[in-house]
Write a protein that holds these residues in place. Structure first.
Motif, PDB file in Angstrom:
ATOM      1  N   ARG A  18      14.555  12.916 -11.175  1.00  0.00           N
ATOM      2  CA  ARG A  18      15.587  12.747 -10.164  1.00  0.00           C
ATOM      3  C   ARG A  18      16.301  14.084 -10.033  1.00  0.00           C
ATOM      4  NH1 ARG A  18      18.063   6.791 -11.698  1.00  0.00           N
ATOM      5  NH2 ARG A  18      16.072   5.672 -11.454  1.00  0.00           N
TER       6      ARG A  18
ATOM      7  N   GLY B 189      13.768   5.799  -6.761  1.00  0.00           N
ATOM      8  CA  GLY B 189      13.009   4.867  -5.943  1.00  0.00           C
ATOM      9  C   GLY B 189      12.257   5.471  -4.782  1.00  0.00           C
ATOM     10  N   THR B 190      12.135   6.806  -4.710  1.00  0.00           N
ATOM     11  CA  THR B 190      11.412   7.402  -3.590  1.00  0.00           C
ATOM     12  C   THR B 190       9.902   7.403  -3.821  1.00  0.00           C
ATOM     13  OG1 THR B 190      11.998   9.540  -4.553  1.00  0.00           O
ATOM     14  CG2 THR B 190      13.200   8.854  -2.591  1.00  0.00           C
ATOM     15  N   GLY B 191       9.458   7.000  -5.010  1.00  0.00           N
ATOM     16  CA  GLY B 191       8.023   6.861  -5.217  1.00  0.00           C
ATOM     17  C   GLY B 191       7.387   7.960  -6.051  1.00  0.00           C
ATOM     18  N   LYS B 192       8.165   8.592  -6.904  1.00  0.00           N
ATOM     19  CA  LYS B 192       7.615   9.656  -7.753  1.00  0.00           C
ATOM     20  C   LYS B 192       6.575   9.073  -8.721  1.00  0.00           C
ATOM     21  CE  LYS B 192      11.833  10.480  -9.184  1.00  0.00           C
ATOM     22  NZ  LYS B 192      12.602   9.571  -8.314  1.00  0.00           N
ATOM     23  N   SER B 193       6.963   8.008  -9.415  1.00  0.00           N
ATOM     24  CA  SER B 193       6.036   7.395 -10.378  1.00  0.00           C
ATOM     25  C   SER B 193       4.823   6.810  -9.661  1.00  0.00           C
ATOM     26  CB  SER B 193       6.740   6.292 -11.169  1.00  0.00           C
ATOM     27  OG  SER B 193       7.856   6.817 -11.842  1.00  0.00           O
ATOM     28  N   ALA B 194       5.053   6.243  -8.480  1.00  0.00           N
ATOM     29  CA  ALA B 194       3.938   5.667  -7.716  1.00  0.00           C
ATOM     30  C   ALA B 194       2.927   6.755  -7.363  1.00  0.00           C
ATOM     31  CB  ALA B 194       4.468   4.986  -6.450  1.00  0.00           C
TER      32      ALA B 194
ATOM     33  N   PRO C 108       0.850  -1.213   0.000  1.00  0.00           N
ATOM     34  CA  PRO C 108       0.000   0.000   0.000  1.00  0.00           C
ATOM     35  C   PRO C 108       0.876   1.250   0.000  1.00  0.00           C
ATOM     36  CG  PRO C 108       0.147  -0.905   2.206  1.00  0.00           C
ATOM     37  CD  PRO C 108       0.904  -1.859   1.318  1.00  0.00           C
TER      38      PRO C 108
ATOM     39  N   VAL D 297       2.131   4.464   1.438  1.00  0.00           N
ATOM     40  CA  VAL D 297       2.106   5.090   2.762  1.00  0.00           C
ATOM     41  C   VAL D 297       2.877   6.400   2.724  1.00  0.00           C
ATOM     42  CG1 VAL D 297       2.022   2.847   3.929  1.00  0.00           C
ATOM     43  CG2 VAL D 297       4.210   3.999   3.615  1.00  0.00           C
TER      44      VAL D 297
ATOM     45  N   HIS E 183      14.978  -0.843 -12.177  1.00  0.00           N
ATOM     46  CA  HIS E 183      13.572  -1.178 -12.266  1.00  0.00           C
ATOM     47  C   HIS E 183      12.873  -0.172 -13.154  1.00  0.00           C
ATOM     48  CE1 HIS E 183      13.546   2.089  -9.434  1.00  0.00           C
ATOM     49  NE2 HIS E 183      12.244   2.190  -9.596  1.00  0.00           N
TER      50      HIS E 183
HETATM   51  N1  LIG Z   1       4.842   5.703  -0.497  1.00  0.00           N
HETATM   52  C1  LIG Z   1       5.032   4.427  -0.866  1.00  0.00           C
HETATM   53  N2  LIG Z   1       4.515   3.414  -0.132  1.00  0.00           N
HETATM   54  C2  LIG Z   1       4.714   2.150  -0.521  1.00  0.00           C
HETATM   55  N3  LIG Z   1       5.395   1.767  -1.593  1.00  0.00           N
HETATM   56  C3  LIG Z   1       5.916   2.714  -2.368  1.00  0.00           C
HETATM   57  C4  LIG Z   1       5.774   4.088  -2.044  1.00  0.00           C
HETATM   58  N4  LIG Z   1       6.416   4.815  -2.953  1.00  0.00           N
HETATM   59  C5  LIG Z   1       6.931   3.937  -3.834  1.00  0.00           C
HETATM   60  N5  LIG Z   1       6.638   2.682  -3.486  1.00  0.00           N
HETATM   61  C6  LIG Z   1       7.076   1.494  -4.226  1.00  0.00           C
HETATM   62  O1  LIG Z   1       8.488   1.605  -4.374  1.00  0.00           O
HETATM   63  C7  LIG Z   1       8.884   1.269  -5.684  1.00  0.00           C
HETATM   64  C8  LIG Z   1       9.624   2.417  -6.324  1.00  0.00           C
HETATM   65  O2  LIG Z   1       8.741   3.495  -6.558  1.00  0.00           O
HETATM   66  P1  LIG Z   1       8.782   4.372  -7.914  1.00  0.00           P
HETATM   67  O3  LIG Z   1       9.127   3.546  -9.073  1.00  0.00           O
HETATM   68  O4  LIG Z   1       7.523   5.149  -7.942  1.00  0.00           O
HETATM   69  O5  LIG Z   1      10.001   5.351  -7.584  1.00  0.00           O
HETATM   70  P2  LIG Z   1      10.547   6.554  -8.486  1.00  0.00           P
HETATM   71  O6  LIG Z   1      10.787   7.676  -7.550  1.00  0.00           O
HETATM   72  O7  LIG Z   1       9.651   6.791  -9.632  1.00  0.00           O
HETATM   73  O8  LIG Z   1      11.948   5.960  -8.942  1.00  0.00           O
HETATM   74  P3  LIG Z   1      12.821   6.312 -10.245  1.00  0.00           P
HETATM   75  O9  LIG Z   1      13.584   7.571  -9.933  1.00  0.00           O
HETATM   76  O10 LIG Z   1      13.736   5.149 -10.358  1.00  0.00           O
HETATM   77  O11 LIG Z   1      11.877   6.468 -11.392  1.00  0.00           O
HETATM   78  C9  LIG Z   1       7.617   0.860  -6.412  1.00  0.00           C
HETATM   79  O12 LIG Z   1       7.490  -0.532  -6.334  1.00  0.00           O
HETATM   80  C10 LIG Z   1       6.521   1.518  -5.632  1.00  0.00           C
HETATM   81  O13 LIG Z   1       5.301   0.824  -5.712  1.00  0.00           O
END
Ligand SMILES: Nc1ncnc2c1ncn2[C@@H]1O[C@H](COP(=O)(O)OP(=O)(O)OP(=O)(O)O)[C@@H](O)[C@H]1O
Ligand SMILES: [Mg+2]
Length: 345
Positions: free
Chosen positions: A163, A38-43, A4, A6, A344
């Protein structure tokens, strides 16, 4: 098992309000999300789109390995019916990067105008969301186009992820683009940091609903992963099928080991002494992106006064004479923050 979301409720809320504003008032509103890999921008982008379900979404991402002009628009046009677009076929073939592309017959200015016209036609009456993923890896023509779009009256939320600029092919160019977008009146600016220990605990509890993992375990996992959602989800996947203890026993492959704060720096890095705190690093990253104190405060969810304190500590610790100098050094040296290779997405 899906993890989920968070810890991003406030960020999601601000984006929702921005979309509402576009819906109510029209005009192009940039929303810029930055953060380490990987901090979750795309998420977060995914969560917003799920939530508001806009009528039209134009999504483009950078081609990470061989950037070519107009990658963003080419990705948007891929698979679309382009017959009705007000763009001559040879220019369209060029903008869409078709394999049978004729020799370029247009000046860069003319192509830029045609690119804007194509987006305008696709947006129509709107409102629409334009998603620009990984601005840091985009080609200069795309950056130019995004900047132009931000200055139009198109009824769109211009949702940009990036990034920090030091990860860009051209850090200066990326920093300038981010600053241009953030400078649009009303623009939303967010910097996603690491999750805190409580958020990590929530995710672990969700992954092991029957085991009620201890707070100590959660805090050990938080330290192991640096609170980075990507590292955490990878670790959960690697430990799957075993008890929660596997989260601390499982050896970490190199690409999942937290770097930055705890890591040794490479020679040539301008290491400020004494070391910067995690928050100072975040503020430094924001400065490198050309953000004002007010924007930094909103992006990090702290008061402007606190930002002022961080900035003056940064000046003292780095020996720089101005915020511009701190920012420039950060861009040149690479902001000293957490990173992992893009393995990823
Ligand atoms: N707030 C969150 N809570 C739970 N899981 C998360 C959260 N943010 C991201 N994730 C999970 O962590 C992983 C990395 O997230 P994401 O790909 O969105 O990062 P990003 O910032 O877009 O990275 P990049 O710079 O590599 O594109 C994904 O599997 C995502 O589902
Ligand atoms: Mg991403």
């Amino acid at each position: 098992m899906a993890v989920p979301m968070v810890g991003r409720a406030a960020a999601l809320d601000e984006l929702r309000r921005a979309w509402q504003r576009v819906d109510d008032e029209g005009g192009c509103l940039p929303a810029v999300l930055t953060g380490e890999p990987g901090t979750g921008k795309s998420a977060l982008v995914g969560a917003l789109l799920q939530d508001v379900r806009p009528g039209a979404v134009l999504t483009g991402a950078a081609r990470l390995h061989s950037p070519a002009p107009y990658d963003w628009l080419a990705a948007v046009l891929a698979g679309r019916d382009t017959d009705a677009l007000p763009v001559p076929p040879d220019a369209l073939a060029w903008l869409a990067q078709r394999p049978d592309v004729p020799r370029e017959r247009y000046t860069p200015e003319a192509l830029l105008r045609l690119a804007v016209a194509a987006v305008r036609a696709l947006v129509g009456a709107g409102p629409a969301v334009l998603v620009v993923e990984d601005l840091h890896a985009l080609d200069p023509a795309s950056l130019n186009l995004i900047g132009e779009l931000a200055a139009t009256d198109l009824p769109t939320l211009l949702l940009v992820t990036s990034r920090p600029p030091d990860d860009a092919v051209s850090p200066q160019l990326a920093a300038r683009s981010l600053a241009r977008l953030s400078g649009v009146p009303g623009a939303v600016r967010q910097h996603l940091g690491a999750l805190d220990a409580g958020h990590v605990a929530q995710i672990i509890a969700h992954a092991y609903p029957d085991a009620s993992p201890s707070a100590q375990l959660a805090s050990a996992v938080w330290r192991r992963t640096g609170g980075n959602p990507y590292r955490l989800t990878e670790l959960l996947a690697m430990a799957a099928g075993r008890g929660p203890e596997a989260l601390i026993d499982e050896p970490l492959p190199g690409y999942l080991q937290p770097t930055g704060q705890h890591a040794e720096r490479s020679a040539g890095d301008q290491v400020p002494e004494p070391p910067l705190t995690a928050r100072e690093r975040e503020v430094l990253g924001c400065l490198a992106e050309g953000m004002s104190n007010k924007q930094i405060a909103r992006a990090l969810g702290i008061s402007v006064r606190t930002v002022t304190v961080h900035v003056s500590n940064l000046l003292r610790k780095t020996g720089a004479s101005s915020r511009t100098e701190v920012a420039l050094r950060a861009v040149r040296a690479g902001t000293p923050a957490d990173r992992h290779p893009s393995v990823h997405g």
